[in-house]
Design a protein around this motif. Structure first.
Motif: not given
Length: 223
Positions: A51-61, A90-93
């Motif tokens: 939900d946090y990714v879909a709604i807010y583009s939450d990088n930590t999520a 190849e990594g994370k945000y």
């Protein structure tokens, strides 16, 4: 792409939406989102993180979900299996040791087209993911087309303003991705991408309607 891999693992029974994971300091990054303000150790279910990714583009999520599915390499492999050969995770945000961390508008639009046709993970998983994307609170392509059945995933940053969406019309569906960078009039981005999307929508429906024939048993015309 991360959500596509996550839902593949739901389908295979490797993960469950109700599973939880604690937020670790290594995944807490700045930028879009909300949960980076929570203390390390806060527990979230995978479904909450979606939900946090879909709604807010939450990088930590998103970083937490990358970890949950087994790392970016697995996401990259799945993307390539689906034909998105210009996509690499190849990594994370916001990680300094990232390798290639990229995609293209072509790959993004193809992913959404496959999702619309239930060719990613099949049913019910693709419909479940579509329902999540309908919750997106940031949109450019849907700005003037909210009365049309659609879903999108935007990407917001300092220089770039990107969006990919699928629109379902009475004449069929189509997917479109628009990526931008370093606009002279930064504040006009919503309107300009929205107007572009509106023109594409009108052209699509006009062309398709010209080819659309009602069924006539005598003439043998089919839609």
């Amino acid at each position: 792409y991360v959500l596509t891999e996550l839902y593949r693992q739901y389908k295979e029974g490797k993960l469950q939406p109700s599973q939880t994971m604690a937020m670790e300091g290594s995944n807490i990054v700045p930028g879009a989102g909300h949960i980076n303000e929570s203390p390390a150790g806060t527990v979230y279910s995978l479904d909450e993180l979606v939900d946090y990714v879909a709604i807010y583009s939450d990088n930590t999520a998103a970083n937490m979900l990358i970890e949950a599915v087994g790392g970016g390499g697995i996401v990259t492999q799945h993307a390539h299996e689906l034909g998105m050969l210009d996509t690499y995770l190849e990594g994370k945000y916001y990680q300094n040791d990232n390798g290639r961390f990229q995609t293209t508008p072509d790959n993004a639009a193809r992913l959404f087209a496959k999702l619309a046709n239930h060719e990613l993970n099949g049913e019910p998983w693709d419909s479940m993911l579509i329902d999540k994307l309908r919750l997106n609170s940031h949109s450019f392509l849907r700005t003037y087309l909210y009365e049309t059945d659609s879903w999108n995933k935007s990407g917001l940053g300092a220089p770039e303003q990107n969006d990919v969406a699928t629109f379902v019309t009475q004449y069929g569906s189509y997917s479109i991705a628009v990526y931008t960078n370093s606009w002279n009039d930064y504040d006009a981005r919503f309107d300009q991408v929205g107007r572009l999307s509106q023109r594409v929508y009108e052209a699509f429906n006009q062309i398709r309607s010209d080819l659309w024939h009602p069924y006539d048993p005598e003439q043998g015309f089919y839609r």
